[in-house]
Design a protein around this motif. Structure first.
Motif, PDB file in Angstrom:
ATOM      1  N   ASN A  40       8.881   9.479   8.718  1.00 46.21           N
ATOM      2  CA  ASN A  40      10.095  10.303   8.828  1.00 46.21           C
ATOM      3  C   ASN A  40       9.800  11.656   9.486  1.00 46.21           C
ATOM      4  O   ASN A  40       8.669  11.944   9.868  1.00 46.21           O
ATOM      5  CB  ASN A  40      10.693  10.496   7.436  1.00 46.21           C
ATOM      6  CG  ASN A  40       9.657  11.031   6.495  1.00 46.21           C
ATOM      7  OD1 ASN A  40       9.305  12.200   6.555  1.00 46.21           O
ATOM      8  ND2 ASN A  40       9.110  10.159   5.649  1.00 46.21           N
ATOM      9  N   PRO A  60      16.744   4.111   2.427  1.00 49.79           N
ATOM     10  CA  PRO A  60      17.523   3.429   1.379  1.00 49.79           C
ATOM     11  C   PRO A  60      18.822   4.195   1.139  1.00 49.79           C
ATOM     12  O   PRO A  60      18.787   5.324   0.678  1.00 49.79           O
ATOM     13  CB  PRO A  60      16.597   3.523   0.154  1.00 49.79           C
ATOM     14  CG  PRO A  60      15.653   4.658   0.448  1.00 49.79           C
ATOM     15  CD  PRO A  60      15.713   5.017   1.889  1.00 49.79           C
ATOM     16  N   SER A 104      15.037   9.602  15.335  1.00 45.53           N
ATOM     17  CA  SER A 104      16.451   9.458  15.648  1.00 45.53           C
ATOM     18  C   SER A 104      17.001   8.179  15.055  1.00 45.53           C
ATOM     19  O   SER A 104      16.270   7.338  14.558  1.00 45.53           O
ATOM     20  CB  SER A 104      16.633   9.424  17.164  1.00 45.53           C
ATOM     21  OG  SER A 104      17.999   9.351  17.495  1.00 45.53           O
ATOM     22  N   ALA A 140      11.658   1.197  -5.349  1.00 41.40           N
ATOM     23  CA  ALA A 140      11.248   0.348  -4.222  1.00 41.40           C
ATOM     24  C   ALA A 140      12.093   0.607  -2.981  1.00 41.40           C
ATOM     25  O   ALA A 140      12.237  -0.271  -2.119  1.00 41.40           O
ATOM     26  CB  ALA A 140      11.320  -1.129  -4.636  1.00 41.40           C
ATOM     27  N   GLY A 199       0.843  -1.209   0.000  1.00 43.15           N
ATOM     28  CA  GLY A 199       0.000   0.000   0.000  1.00 43.15           C
ATOM     29  C   GLY A 199       0.865   1.241   0.000  1.00 43.15           C
ATOM     30  O   GLY A 199       2.074   1.164   0.230  1.00 43.15           O
ATOM     31  N   TRP A 259       7.692   3.626  15.838  1.00 45.77           N
ATOM     32  CA  TRP A 259       7.776   3.154  14.447  1.00 45.77           C
ATOM     33  C   TRP A 259       9.243   2.997  14.069  1.00 45.77           C
ATOM     34  O   TRP A 259      10.098   3.710  14.593  1.00 45.77           O
ATOM     35  CB  TRP A 259       7.099   4.191  13.558  1.00 45.77           C
ATOM     36  CG  TRP A 259       7.285   4.040  12.071  1.00 45.77           C
ATOM     37  CD1 TRP A 259       6.518   3.320  11.211  1.00 45.77           C
ATOM     38  CD2 TRP A 259       8.294   4.687  11.251  1.00 45.77           C
ATOM     39  NE1 TRP A 259       6.981   3.464   9.921  1.00 45.77           N
ATOM     40  CE2 TRP A 259       8.075   4.288   9.923  1.00 45.77           C
ATOM     41  CE3 TRP A 259       9.352   5.550  11.528  1.00 45.77           C
ATOM     42  CZ2 TRP A 259       8.874   4.727   8.866  1.00 45.77           C
ATOM     43  CZ3 TRP A 259      10.161   5.980  10.481  1.00 45.77           C
ATOM     44  CH2 TRP A 259       9.911   5.572   9.162  1.00 45.77           C
TER      45      TRP A 259
HETATM   46  C1  LIG Z   1      13.586   8.288  11.077  1.00 42.51           C
HETATM   47  C2  LIG Z   1      13.670   8.878   9.692  1.00 42.51           C
HETATM   48  C3  LIG Z   1      13.603  10.257   9.526  1.00 42.51           C
HETATM   49  C4  LIG Z   1      13.709  10.820   8.251  1.00 42.51           C
HETATM   50  N1  LIG Z   1      13.552  12.175   8.100  1.00 42.51           N
HETATM   51  C5  LIG Z   1      13.612  12.723   6.858  1.00 42.51           C
HETATM   52  C6  LIG Z   1      13.413  14.126   6.677  1.00 42.51           C
HETATM   53  O1  LIG Z   1      13.131  14.868   7.626  1.00 42.51           O
HETATM   54  N2  LIG Z   1      13.537  14.648   5.441  1.00 42.51           N
HETATM   55  C7  LIG Z   1      13.831  13.861   4.346  1.00 42.51           C
HETATM   56  O2  LIG Z   1      13.967  14.389   3.237  1.00 42.51           O
HETATM   57  N3  LIG Z   1      13.966  12.517   4.469  1.00 42.51           N
HETATM   58  C8  LIG Z   1      13.865  11.928   5.702  1.00 42.51           C
HETATM   59  N4  LIG Z   1      14.028  10.586   5.859  1.00 42.51           N
HETATM   60  C9  LIG Z   1      14.337   9.767   4.667  1.00 42.51           C
HETATM   61  C10 LIG Z   1      13.095   9.440   3.868  1.00 42.51           C
HETATM   62  O3  LIG Z   1      12.068   8.979   4.711  1.00 42.51           O
HETATM   63  C11 LIG Z   1      13.419   8.374   2.806  1.00 42.51           C
HETATM   64  O4  LIG Z   1      14.563   8.737   2.068  1.00 42.51           O
HETATM   65  C12 LIG Z   1      12.263   8.227   1.823  1.00 42.51           C
HETATM   66  O5  LIG Z   1      11.066   7.999   2.522  1.00 42.51           O
HETATM   67  C13 LIG Z   1      12.523   7.092   0.832  1.00 42.51           C
HETATM   68  O6  LIG Z   1      11.411   7.026  -0.019  1.00 42.51           O
HETATM   69  P1  LIG Z   1      11.254   5.876  -1.083  1.00 42.51           P
HETATM   70  O7  LIG Z   1      10.014   6.141  -1.823  1.00 42.51           O
HETATM   71  O8  LIG Z   1      12.533   5.722  -1.838  1.00 42.51           O
HETATM   72  O9  LIG Z   1      11.159   4.515  -0.204  1.00 42.51           O
HETATM   73  P2  LIG Z   1       9.990   3.967   0.731  1.00 42.51           P
HETATM   74  O10 LIG Z   1       9.193   5.044   1.321  1.00 42.51           O
HETATM   75  O11 LIG Z   1      10.625   2.997   1.677  1.00 42.51           O
HETATM   76  O12 LIG Z   1       9.032   3.205  -0.286  1.00 42.51           O
HETATM   77  C14 LIG Z   1       9.398   2.029  -0.944  1.00 42.51           C
HETATM   78  C15 LIG Z   1       8.116   1.262  -1.253  1.00 42.51           C
HETATM   79  O13 LIG Z   1       8.423   0.174  -2.110  1.00 42.51           O
HETATM   80  C16 LIG Z   1       7.601  -0.914  -1.765  1.00 42.51           C
HETATM   81  N5  LIG Z   1       8.258  -2.126  -2.244  1.00 42.51           N
HETATM   82  C17 LIG Z   1       9.479  -2.576  -1.901  1.00 42.51           C
HETATM   83  N6  LIG Z   1       9.773  -3.702  -2.587  1.00 42.51           N
HETATM   84  C18 LIG Z   1       8.704  -3.965  -3.377  1.00 42.51           C
HETATM   85  C19 LIG Z   1       8.411  -4.995  -4.312  1.00 42.51           C
HETATM   86  N7  LIG Z   1       9.304  -5.971  -4.587  1.00 42.51           N
HETATM   87  N8  LIG Z   1       7.213  -4.985  -4.938  1.00 42.51           N
HETATM   88  C20 LIG Z   1       6.309  -3.992  -4.690  1.00 42.51           C
HETATM   89  N9  LIG Z   1       6.549  -2.988  -3.805  1.00 42.51           N
HETATM   90  C21 LIG Z   1       7.738  -2.970  -3.159  1.00 42.51           C
HETATM   91  C22 LIG Z   1       7.496  -0.824  -0.253  1.00 42.51           C
HETATM   92  O14 LIG Z   1       6.335  -1.504   0.230  1.00 42.51           O
HETATM   93  C23 LIG Z   1       7.453   0.690  -0.013  1.00 42.51           C
HETATM   94  O15 LIG Z   1       6.120   1.158   0.071  1.00 42.51           O
HETATM   95  C24 LIG Z   1      13.907   9.985   7.121  1.00 42.51           C
HETATM   96  C25 LIG Z   1      13.941   8.597   7.284  1.00 42.51           C
HETATM   97  C26 LIG Z   1      13.814   8.044   8.555  1.00 42.51           C
HETATM   98  C27 LIG Z   1      13.819   6.538   8.700  1.00 42.51           C
END
Ligand SMILES: Cc1cc2nc3c(=O)[nH]c(=O)nc-3n(C[C@H](O)[C@H](O)[C@H](O)COP(=O)(O)OP(=O)(O)OC[C@H]3O[C@@H](n4cnc5c(N)ncnc54)[C@H](O)[C@@H]3O)c2cc1C
Length: 414
Positions: A45, A354, A311, A252, A36, A349
């Motif tokens: 985050n 990545p 954190s 992903a 989802g 949480w």
């Molecule tokens: C504690 C914390 C604080 C943060 N604070 C900040 C901030 O203040 N500012 C900032 O810019 N960034 C922040 N970040 C970083 C930011 O949250 C991430 O860089 C960002 O959310 C990554 O987004 P994404 O779409 O690449 O990955 P994700 O949000 O992890 O999404 C990946 C998606 O892919 C799906 N998926 C994976 N494999 C498959 C598959 N094989 N088939 C189908 N679906 C799949 C998963 O279910 C998931 O929904 C923070 C991170 C953390 C952990």
């Protein structure tokens, strides 16, 4: 430009941003996620959109700092012993990236992306329901001791070299800006032009809802492989189903590595896990912006549902169960920082950032086929960089010359 059928794998902020940019370019877009929208790091985050951010995670002296940190009982950076052999090659690359000459180049390459972060979010959200989830106030880092402020000298040099604006605040200015903070902070660095997302999970859900309202599709499905051919690519799901597309975007997050590896691209993606603890509803009124407590490495963000404390960098892979002890141990420090706060736990949480060892994302075409494009590895800056990445991927899908030189982010840079 010809209309294409595009499948985006992953409905985090990166996948959702890519999907909306492609839809605005006139393409037919399907986003597929196994759990989802906002199921990964994009849910919990700190929500800071830090315009012009450029200091990489691996700064000069990081190896010494990490070793010193490990001596503390619940350090802000931890490595699970069982995961050490798996993460060792990543750590060696991370250490190599902390050389001053590399750091200067990485800062330039990060800044090229972050410099337009706010503009890209404004462009994406303008005239839509996303706008209501963005707030101003910027990014405030507070320092209790002169020593902790002095330790930011290199980071400030990088900001100066990049031309990123910031203000240095003394104790009185900090109190004026954030009157509920305890009067213990001697110094602060304020990047006032940043935005904050008041509910990152809801933001991504809303982006996917907008996609669907515009004729795009969201589909639940677990992708096992991407198989390119001369005309496009097939996306195989674990339930045996297959989707055909002209282009496939792998977004992903921390789970992108096996999909790229099966396509022949060996990319050293791993995860820096992070945690949050929500304080009760109402606590958000105590702060007007996102505040980093630099001495104790945690962030307090005013969200629509309470203050969020985030954190930790934990190197333990994507599978290991969460360990909430460290984030819980910070509650007394949150109370010390904001004496009026109700420092009780509403929820906790864990999420998987990545991360590549050089703090730069992968944005570019798969080595085997131009029909598959990568958009992952946004480490600590994925919320900042979602819309910027969306625009760049839309350029690649359209066959336009990208608005930035993408060579620093290419998948084969290792
Ligand atoms: C504690 C914390 C604080 C943060 N604070 C900040 C901030 O203040 N500012 C900032 O810019 N960034 C922040 N970040 C970083 C930011 O949250 C991430 O860089 C960002 O959310 C990554 O987004 P994404 O779409 O690449 O990955 P994700 O949000 O992890 O999404 C990946 C998606 O892919 C799906 N998926 C994976 N494999 C498959 C598959 N094989 N088939 C189908 N679906 C799949 C998963 O279910 C998931 O929904 C923070 C991170 C953390 C952990």
């Amino acid at each position: 430009m010809s209309q294409k059928l595009v499948v985006v794998i992953g409905a985090g902020v990166v996948g959702a941003s890519v999907a909306l940019s492609l839809q605005r370019d006139g393409h037919n877009v399907t986003v597929i996620d196994r759990s989802g929208p906002a199921a990964g790091a994009s849910f919990g985050n700190a929500g800071a959109i830090v315009n012009g951010s450029c200091a990489p995670t691996a700064m000069p002296g990081i190896v010494r700092d990490v070793l010193r940190m490990m001596l503390r009982p619940l350090p802000p950076l931890s490595i699970r012993a069982a995961y050490l052999p798996r993460i060792l090659p990543w750590l060696l690359r991370f250490a190599a990236a902390s050389r001053r000459s590399r750091v200067n180049q990485i800062a330039t390459d990060l800044h090229a992306l972050t410099a337009t972060a706010v503009e890209a979010w404004r462009e994406l959200s303008k005239g839509t329901s996303l706008d209501a989830l963005l707030a101003t106030g910027g990014w405030l880092k507070v320092y209790e001791t002169e020593a902790s402020f002095t330790a930011t000298a290199t980071a400030r040099e990088l900001l100066d070299a990049a031309g990123t604006p910031y203000e240095l605040l003394a104790a009185g200015d900090i109190q004026d800006l954030e009157p509920h903070l305890a009067p213990i902070y001697r110094r602060a660095i304020w990047q006032s032009d940043g935005l904050r997302i008041v509910n990152p999970g809801r933001m991504v859900e809303e982006m996917v809802r907008l996609l669907a309202a515009g004729g795009g599709i969201f589909q639940l499905g677990d992708v096992s492989a991407v198989e390119p051919d001369a005309d496009g690519a097939s996306v195989r799901l674990t339930d045996g189903a297959t989707l055909r597309a002209d282009r496939v975007v792998v977004a992903a997050g921390a789970w992108s590595r096996p999909l790229a590896q099966a396509l022949g691209d060996r990319i050293p993606l791993d995860t820096e896990r992070g945690y949050h603890l929500m304080l009760p509803a109402g606590t958000e009124a105590l702060l007007g912006r996102t505040v980093l407590n630099a001495d104790h490495s945690f962030v307090l963000s005013p969200m629509e549902t309470g203050l969020r404390m985030t954190s930790q960098v934990e190197l333990a892979g994507v599978e290991a169960p969460p360990d909430y002890r460290r984030i819980r141990s910070l509650l007394p420090l949150a109370k010390r920082m904001l004496p009026a706060v109700d420092a009780s736990e509403a929820s906790v949480w864990m999420g998987c950032r990545p991360s590549l060892p050089d703090s730069l994302p992968v944005i570019g075409r798969c080595g085997r086929s131009p029909n598959v494009i990568y958009a992952f590895g946004h480490q600590h800056l994925g919320m900042t960089l979602g819309p910027v990445t969306g625009r760049l991927i839309a350029d690649l899908v359209a066959g336009r010359s990208p608005r930035l030189d993408l060579s620093p982010y290419r998948p084969d840079r290792w």
